[in-house]
Design a protein around this motif. Structure first.
Motif, mmCIF file in Angstrom:
data_model
loop_
_atom_site.group_PDB
_atom_site.id
_atom_site.type_symbol
_atom_site.label_atom_id
_atom_site.label_comp_id
_atom_site.label_asym_id
_atom_site.label_seq_id
_atom_site.Cartn_x
_atom_site.Cartn_y
_atom_site.Cartn_z
ATOM 1 N N ALA A 236 3.020 4.209 -17.464
ATOM 2 C CA ALA A 236 4.539 4.647 -17.161
ATOM 3 C C ALA A 236 4.998 4.188 -15.622
ATOM 4 C CB ALA A 236 5.176 7.077 -16.395
ATOM 5 N N ALA A 237 4.671 4.130 -14.671
ATOM 6 C CA ALA A 237 4.437 3.452 -13.678
ATOM 7 C C ALA A 237 4.846 1.759 -14.392
ATOM 8 C CB ALA A 237 3.602 3.538 -12.547
ATOM 9 N N MET A 238 4.005 1.089 -14.880
ATOM 10 C CA MET A 238 3.939 -0.306 -14.462
ATOM 11 C C MET A 238 5.343 -0.285 -15.749
ATOM 12 S SD MET A 238 1.726 -1.935 -13.380
ATOM 13 C CE MET A 238 0.034 -1.822 -12.453
ATOM 14 N N GLU A 239 5.706 0.521 -16.866
ATOM 15 C CA GLU A 239 7.266 0.610 -17.483
ATOM 16 C C GLU A 239 7.813 0.339 -16.919
ATOM 17 O OE1 GLU A 239 7.139 3.006 -21.267
ATOM 18 O OE2 GLU A 239 6.743 4.013 -20.314
ATOM 19 N N ASP A 240 7.818 1.036 -15.683
ATOM 20 C CA ASP A 240 8.782 0.672 -15.084
ATOM 21 C C ASP A 240 9.028 -0.764 -13.950
ATOM 22 O OD1 ASP A 240 10.328 3.228 -15.504
ATOM 23 O OD2 ASP A 240 9.736 3.820 -13.816
ATOM 24 N N LEU A 241 7.729 -1.052 -14.032
ATOM 25 C CA LEU A 241 7.654 -1.986 -13.117
ATOM 26 C C LEU A 241 7.897 -3.286 -13.866
ATOM 27 C CD1 LEU A 241 6.770 -3.504 -10.343
ATOM 28 C CD2 LEU A 241 4.408 -4.386 -12.054
ATOM 29 N N ASP A 242 7.944 -3.440 -15.546
ATOM 30 C CA ASP A 242 7.928 -4.227 -16.437
ATOM 31 C C ASP A 242 9.534 -4.464 -16.450
ATOM 32 O OD1 ASP A 242 6.862 -5.921 -18.570
ATOM 33 O OD2 ASP A 242 6.131 -4.713 -19.758
ATOM 34 N N ALA A 243 10.458 -3.018 -16.335
ATOM 35 C CA ALA A 243 11.744 -2.658 -17.035
ATOM 36 C C ALA A 243 12.442 -3.280 -15.900
ATOM 37 C CB ALA A 243 11.698 -1.426 -17.494
ATOM 38 N N VAL B 55 3.494 12.088 7.853
ATOM 39 C CA VAL B 55 4.389 12.000 7.303
ATOM 40 C C VAL B 55 5.608 11.496 7.575
ATOM 41 C CG1 VAL B 55 6.058 13.922 6.735
ATOM 42 C CG2 VAL B 55 3.858 14.249 6.561
ATOM 43 N N GLY B 56 5.569 10.174 6.702
ATOM 44 C CA GLY B 56 6.863 8.940 6.910
ATOM 45 C C GLY B 56 6.275 7.841 7.293
ATOM 46 N N THR B 57 5.314 8.093 6.646
ATOM 47 C CA THR B 57 4.000 6.533 6.182
ATOM 48 C C THR B 57 4.611 6.025 4.819
ATOM 49 O OG1 THR B 57 2.665 7.053 7.475
ATOM 50 C CG2 THR B 57 2.162 5.251 6.137
ATOM 51 N N ARG B 58 5.413 4.183 4.981
ATOM 52 C CA ARG B 58 5.367 4.261 3.696
ATOM 53 C C ARG B 58 4.296 3.044 3.530
ATOM 54 N NH1 ARG B 58 11.284 0.734 4.912
ATOM 55 N NH2 ARG B 58 11.673 1.285 3.008
ATOM 56 N N PHE B 59 4.065 3.422 1.601
ATOM 57 C CA PHE B 59 3.230 2.702 1.254
ATOM 58 C C PHE B 59 3.760 1.911 0.249
ATOM 59 C CE2 PHE B 59 1.026 6.613 2.552
ATOM 60 C CZ PHE B 59 0.314 6.616 3.479
ATOM 61 N N PRO B 60 3.256 0.414 0.009
ATOM 62 C CA PRO B 60 3.961 -0.560 -1.057
ATOM 63 C C PRO B 60 3.436 0.310 -2.278
ATOM 64 C CG PRO B 60 2.106 -1.632 0.128
ATOM 65 C CD PRO B 60 2.399 -0.338 0.965
ATOM 66 N N PHE B 61 4.043 0.016 -3.003
ATOM 67 C CA PHE B 61 3.429 0.511 -4.281
ATOM 68 C C PHE B 61 2.702 0.367 -4.688
ATOM 69 C CE2 PHE B 61 3.762 -0.864 -9.171
ATOM 70 C CZ PHE B 61 3.158 0.381 -10.110
ATOM 71 N N HIS B 62 2.175 -1.560 -5.113
ATOM 72 C CA HIS B 62 1.183 -1.601 -5.383
ATOM 73 C C HIS B 62 -0.041 -1.084 -4.660
ATOM 74 C CE1 HIS B 62 0.362 -4.059 -1.998
ATOM 75 N NE2 HIS B 62 1.602 -4.034 -1.875
ATOM 76 N N GLU B 63 -0.060 -0.989 -3.140
ATOM 77 C CA GLU B 63 -0.896 0.592 -3.527
ATOM 78 C C GLU B 63 -0.884 1.617 -3.209
ATOM 79 O OE1 GLU B 63 -2.987 -0.190 1.655
ATOM 80 O OE2 GLU B 63 -0.995 0.215 1.619
ATOM 81 N N ALA B 64 -0.083 1.973 -3.362
ATOM 82 C CA ALA B 64 -0.069 3.505 -4.643
ATOM 83 C C ALA B 64 -0.688 3.469 -5.445
ATOM 84 C CB ALA B 64 0.826 3.999 -3.794
ATOM 85 N N ALA B 65 -0.343 2.645 -6.521
ATOM 86 C CA ALA B 65 -0.727 2.572 -8.129
ATOM 87 C C ALA B 65 -2.904 2.374 -7.878
ATOM 88 C CB ALA B 65 -0.657 1.093 -8.209
#
Length: 395
Positions: free
Chosen positions: A135-142, A170-180
């Motif tokens: 589902a996450a990669m679908e959103d990335l694609d779109a 709490v409040g730390t930010r992670f790039p999407f690619h790292e979370a995935a």
């Protein structure tokens, strides 16, 4: 009588000029006549009343035909059941009356399949992270999500157990690619919850799973969900991987990223080790030893003690690809559950991997070691401490 006057010296130049002017005038006149004639004849040409090929439309005026999406890499379409394999799975599961087992295999290139209660919903544990990644990669694609988009950790999404992100403030930010990636690599539960929230929450994701043809896949709780309320089925896990690798749901680039993330998984003690055991090996590094047989596996496991699961893409020595998934529910920490998954995977290897593979040649036989639980080391994440190791908690 006077003599004739000599010719003027310039008369030799005017002769050719006059001829050129006459030809130019004639050319313009013929052009005007031809243009007028064509204008008058155009309606008749369009009606086909003159013996000339009728034009039905130029390429520019024709509707463009949609190109096939992605490269044709097979479909999720079962055609011929491998009844011998299905019966073998049933016999293996029947020995353990108190275990619930589900299994599914599909060779994408030719439609051969095997099944054992394949659509039975069972506790998903961390195997549900595979359809979440889809589902996450679908959103990335779109274009609804960027590869480097920052995701902010809130108290709501902090998940105990596997992974290291929960140790950050709490409040730390992670790039999407790292979370995935961490969701798959070390089965990070906080990373998973970050994605669930970013993708619209549990209800929105459940709706998307239904639309993807994954009816048994339901998120009821944040991870780690040790009670096993989140569910999926062996059929759903296999389908979620096949939808990617066949190009049905993602562009080639997004498919590559999905495979890259799935390939980072550190846990190879279920499907990969089972395949290796089916080929006569038993190793601390199944992935490496399977490569000697020409086999590659991209998989994601799940483990909450009362339930175990594994689903993956299996690339075979002949170039074909299969998707397989196995799920077992039973008593807490009962080794029979994982043994059963490995035994069912072993039967797949016996059937699909030829004995004449490279591993049977001298000097390429995998090294056999007694360990069946060790996992290879992995490179630490870019934002994790360099000493971070995966938690021993359930995955």
């Amino acid at each position: 009588m006077s003599s004739p006057r000599p010719a003027r010296s310039g008369s030799g130049t005017w002769g050719p000029l006059r001829l050129l002017l006459r030809l130019l005038v004639m050319g313009i006149g013929l052009g005007l006549i031809s243009g007028t004639a064509l204008k008058l004849l155009a309606p008749r040409l369009a009606q086909g009343s003159i013996n000339a090929p009728r034009v039905t439309g130029s390429p520019a005026s024709q509707p463009l035909q949609a190109l096939p999406r992605g490269i044709p890499l097979g479909r999720f379409e079962p055609h011929q059941e491998l009844t011998g394999l299905s019966k073998k799975w049933a016999a293996l599961a029947a020995v353990h009356k108190d275990l619930k087992a589900s299994a599914y295999l599909l060779v994408l290139d030719d439609g051969r399949f095997a099944q054992l209660q394949s659509e039975l919903p069972l506790p998903a544990a961390s195997s549900i992270k595979t359809p979440i990644l889809l589902a996450a990669m679908e959103d990335l694609d779109a274009g609804r999500l960027r590869w480097d988009q920052p995701l902010t950790m809130t108290k709501e999404v902090v998940g105990a157990g596997a992974g290291w992100m929960a140790n950050k403030p709490v409040g730390t930010r992670f790039p999407f690619h790292e979370a995935a990636t961490e969701m798959i690599r070390v089965s990070d539960n906080t990373a998973t919850n970050l994605l669930i929230k970013r993708l619209g929450g549990k209800t929105a994701l459940n709706t998307r799973f239904q639309a993807l043809g994954l009816p048994g896949t339901v998120i009821n709780n944040w991870l780690p969900d040790l009670e096993g309320t989140n569910t999926t089925s062996a059929h759903d896990l296999a389908r979620s991987i096949a939808l990617v690798d066949t190009g049905e749901k993602l562009s080639p680039r997004a498919r590559d990223l999905f495979r890259q993330v799935m390939g980072s998984s550190r846990t190879n003690t279920l499907i990969p080790l089972g395949l290796l055991q089916g080929l006569g090996g038993d190793s601390a590094d199944p992935d490496a030893d399977l490569m000697a047989y020409g086999v590659t596996v991209l998989n994601k496991t799940g483990d909450i003690g009362i339930a175990y699961a594994d689903g993956g893409l299996i690339e075979l020595p002949n170039g074909q690809r299969a998707v397989a998934a196995f799920m077992v529910k039973g008593p807490f920490n009962d080794p029979r559950s994982t043994d059963l998954i490995r035994a069912m995977a072993a039967e797949v290897a016996k059937l699909l991997v030829p004995r004449g593979s490279a591993a049977s040649q001298p000097g390429t036989q995998p090294t056999t070691t007694p360990s069946s639980t060790a996992a290879p080391a992995a490179t630490p994440s870019t934002t994790a401490p360099s000493t971070a190791t995966p938690s021993p908690a359930r995955r």
